[in-house]
Design a protein around this motif. Structure first.
Motif, PDB file in Angstrom:
ATOM      1  N   CYS A 179       0.817  -1.217   0.000  1.00 49.36           N
ATOM      2  CA  CYS A 179       0.000   0.000   0.000  1.00 49.36           C
ATOM      3  C   CYS A 179       0.848   1.263   0.000  1.00 49.36           C
ATOM      4  O   CYS A 179       0.398   2.335  -0.411  1.00 49.36           O
ATOM      5  N   LYS A 180       2.105   1.140   0.461  1.00 46.27           N
ATOM      6  CA  LYS A 180       3.030   2.275   0.477  1.00 46.27           C
ATOM      7  C   LYS A 180       4.418   1.811   0.044  1.00 46.27           C
ATOM      8  O   LYS A 180       4.870   0.743   0.446  1.00 46.27           O
ATOM      9  N   LEU A 181       5.057   2.642  -0.764  1.00 44.08           N
ATOM     10  CA  LEU A 181       6.430   2.370  -1.181  1.00 44.08           C
ATOM     11  C   LEU A 181       7.296   3.586  -0.876  1.00 44.08           C
ATOM     12  O   LEU A 181       6.851   4.729  -1.040  1.00 44.08           O
ATOM     13  N   LEU A 182       8.515   3.342  -0.450  1.00 45.40           N
ATOM     14  CA  LEU A 182       9.472   4.422  -0.194  1.00 45.40           C
ATOM     15  C   LEU A 182      10.477   4.437  -1.342  1.00 45.40           C
ATOM     16  O   LEU A 182      11.237   3.486  -1.527  1.00 45.40           O
ATOM     17  N   LEU A 183      10.461   5.517  -2.122  1.00 44.20           N
ATOM     18  CA  LEU A 183      11.345   5.633  -3.284  1.00 44.20           C
ATOM     19  C   LEU A 183      12.546   6.515  -2.937  1.00 44.20           C
ATOM     20  O   LEU A 183      12.371   7.634  -2.430  1.00 44.20           O
ATOM     21  N   VAL A 184      13.734   6.008  -3.236  1.00 39.95           N
ATOM     22  CA  VAL A 184      14.978   6.729  -2.954  1.00 39.95           C
ATOM     23  C   VAL A 184      15.779   6.857  -4.244  1.00 39.95           C
ATOM     24  O   VAL A 184      16.097   5.855  -4.882  1.00 39.95           O
ATOM     25  N   ARG A 185      16.083   8.104  -4.631  1.00 43.07           N
ATOM     26  CA  ARG A 185      16.845   8.378  -5.852  1.00 43.07           C
ATOM     27  C   ARG A 185      18.209   8.960  -5.490  1.00 43.07           C
ATOM     28  O   ARG A 185      18.305   9.977  -4.812  1.00 43.07           O
ATOM     29  N   VAL A 186      19.274   8.323  -5.960  1.00 44.25           N
ATOM     30  CA  VAL A 186      20.638   8.805  -5.723  1.00 44.25           C
ATOM     31  C   VAL A 186      21.428   8.687  -7.022  1.00 44.25           C
ATOM     32  O   VAL A 186      21.364   7.654  -7.705  1.00 44.25           O
TER      33      VAL A 186
ATOM     34  N   HIS B 282       1.935   6.641  -1.701  1.00 42.32           N
ATOM     35  CA  HIS B 282       0.767   5.860  -1.275  1.00 42.32           C
ATOM     36  C   HIS B 282       0.024   5.352  -2.507  1.00 42.32           C
ATOM     37  O   HIS B 282      -0.250   6.119  -3.429  1.00 42.32           O
ATOM     38  N   ARG B 283      -0.331   4.091  -2.480  1.00 41.79           N
ATOM     39  CA  ARG B 283      -0.982   3.462  -3.634  1.00 41.79           C
ATOM     40  C   ARG B 283      -2.306   4.141  -3.996  1.00 41.79           C
ATOM     41  O   ARG B 283      -2.652   4.257  -5.182  1.00 41.79           O
ATOM     42  N   ASN B 284      -3.035   4.623  -2.979  1.00 46.55           N
ATOM     43  CA  ASN B 284      -4.354   5.218  -3.238  1.00 46.55           C
ATOM     44  C   ASN B 284      -4.293   6.713  -3.526  1.00 46.55           C
ATOM     45  O   ASN B 284      -5.334   7.372  -3.611  1.00 46.55           O
ATOM     46  N   ASN B 285      -3.101   7.274  -3.663  1.00 51.08           N
ATOM     47  CA  ASN B 285      -2.944   8.696  -3.989  1.00 51.08           C
ATOM     48  C   ASN B 285      -2.486   8.808  -5.441  1.00 51.08           C
ATOM     49  O   ASN B 285      -1.306   8.596  -5.752  1.00 51.08           O
ATOM     50  N   ASN B 286      -3.411   9.141  -6.315  1.00 49.63           N
ATOM     51  CA  ASN B 286      -3.116   9.164  -7.749  1.00 49.63           C
ATOM     52  C   ASN B 286      -2.035  10.173  -8.115  1.00 49.63           C
ATOM     53  O   ASN B 286      -1.218   9.920  -9.007  1.00 49.63           O
ATOM     54  N   ASP B 287      -2.030  11.318  -7.454  1.00 50.98           N
ATOM     55  CA  ASP B 287      -1.017  12.347  -7.757  1.00 50.98           C
ATOM     56  C   ASP B 287       0.378  11.854  -7.378  1.00 50.98           C
ATOM     57  O   ASP B 287       1.339  12.065  -8.125  1.00 50.98           O
ATOM     58  N   GLU B 288       0.493  11.211  -6.218  1.00 50.93           N
ATOM     59  CA  GLU B 288       1.790  10.687  -5.793  1.00 50.93           C
ATOM     60  C   GLU B 288       2.287   9.613  -6.755  1.00 50.93           C
ATOM     61  O   GLU B 288       3.466   9.592  -7.117  1.00 50.93           O
ATOM     62  N   VAL B 289       1.384   8.735  -7.188  1.00 53.29           N
ATOM     63  CA  VAL B 289       1.761   7.671  -8.115  1.00 53.29           C
ATOM     64  C   VAL B 289       2.187   8.257  -9.462  1.00 53.29           C
ATOM     65  O   VAL B 289       3.193   7.838 -10.047  1.00 53.29           O
ATOM     66  N   LYS B 290       1.448   9.245  -9.928  1.00 48.34           N
ATOM     67  CA  LYS B 290       1.791   9.907 -11.195  1.00 48.34           C
ATOM     68  C   LYS B 290       3.162  10.574 -11.104  1.00 48.34           C
ATOM     69  O   LYS B 290       4.001  10.444 -12.010  1.00 48.34           O
ATOM     70  N   ASN B 291       3.407  11.293 -10.015  1.00 48.09           N
ATOM     71  CA  ASN B 291       4.698  11.955  -9.833  1.00 48.09           C
ATOM     72  C   ASN B 291       5.831  10.946  -9.686  1.00 48.09           C
ATOM     73  O   ASN B 291       6.953  11.184 -10.150  1.00 48.09           O
TER      74      ASN B 291
END
Length: 282
Positions: free
Chosen positions: A125-132, A244-253
């Motif tokens: 339901c939630k993923l933590l994305l880390v970009r380096v 968050h999986r249920n947040n469309n804006d977060e998923v799009k970004n």
């Protein structure tokens, strides 16, 4: 000049010459200026972009050297203007095919990234994305062999899931070569957001691992520092950190942030030289 600068300057010169910006009889003098440095960095075991290989072939650097380290070639590079035009047209066509193949591969790479991310999002339901992003300090002169060796060590630690990589669900990477940053690699790490929350912490620990591998000759850029994240948030494009999986804006970004690893529209970010069989994406 370091290796990266030499390669890019030679490629730029070849593109200018092939695009008709020099008189064909004057082109030889411009090309000769790079003969010594090009001879010093040329490696017959590496693969080069078309413009660079065209230069090495034209100047006979890729052929036999005499006892004094000078290359053997005819007294004149081109027999006539027609000979010059034919050479340029052929090389420009080859360069265009090379760039188009690179763009097609990037599009395929993005599909892989997108599918992997969406599959993980179905499971969590939630993923933590880390970009380096990792590279070298500007004054450090490292060629592609050094970079590949350091990246191999770095990826081995990730594969073993040691230290800050212990809880990584999935990761991706893309190697590029730019005018300013030289050889660099974009990394994306995905953690279970229901368990892990400190994206800034993980980004810094990942960066420190790279610094240790390069004996502090390396450089890393974290997208997770407060100033960067605040800027992304104000622009409405924050796609790293907690998703968050249920947040469309977060998923799009997040998909937009992920696409940076394989964006086909990026200009001049392809490798000018690489080890034969070397992977640039994974």
């Amino acid at each position: 000049m370091n290796c990266n600068e030499v390669l890019i300057q030679i490629e730029d010169l070849m593109l200018s010459i092939c695009s008709g910006k020099y008189h064909w009889k004057e082109a030889e003098y411009e090309l000769e200026d790079y003969r010594e440095v090009a001879t010093n960095i040329y490696d017959p075991e590496l693969e080069y972009s078309p413009m660079l290989q065209g230069y090495f072939d034209l100047m006979s650097i890729s052929r036999s050297l005499d006892l004094h380290g000078r290359t053997k070639r005819d007294s004149s590079l081109f027999r006539s203007r027609t000979d010059f035009i034919d050479f340029c047209d052929g090389l420009l066509d080859e360069h265009e095919r090379f760039i188009n193949r690179h763009k097609r591969q990037r599009k395929r790479n993005f599909k892989v990234l997108k599918d992997n991310f969406e599959e993980l999002l179905d499971q969590h339901c939630k993923l933590l994305l880390v970009r380096v992003d990792v590279s070298y300090l500007s004054h450090v002169d490292k060629d592609i062999r050094h970079f590949d060796a350091d990246l191999t060590t770095f990826r081995r630690l990730i594969h073993l899931r040691q230290d800050c990589f212990e809880h990584v669900l999935d990761y991706s990477w893309a190697i590029e070569q730019g005018r300013d940053k030289g050889y660099h690699c974009h990394f994306l790490f995905i953690y279970n957001g229901s368990i892990h929350r400190r994206d800034g912490y993980y980004a810094e620990e990942i960066g420190k691992t790279w610094m240790n591998i390069t004996q502090n000759n390396g450089f890393y850029f974290s997208c997770h520092r407060k100033g960067h994240k605040d800027s992304y948030r104000r622009q409405g494009i924050l796609g790293i950190g907690m998703i968050h999986r249920n947040n469309n804006d977060e998923v799009k970004n997040a998909l937009n942030a992920i696409s940076y690893l394989a964006r086909a529209e990026k200009k001049d970010q392809y490798l000018r030289e690489k080890i034969k069989g070397m992977r640039c994406f994974g």
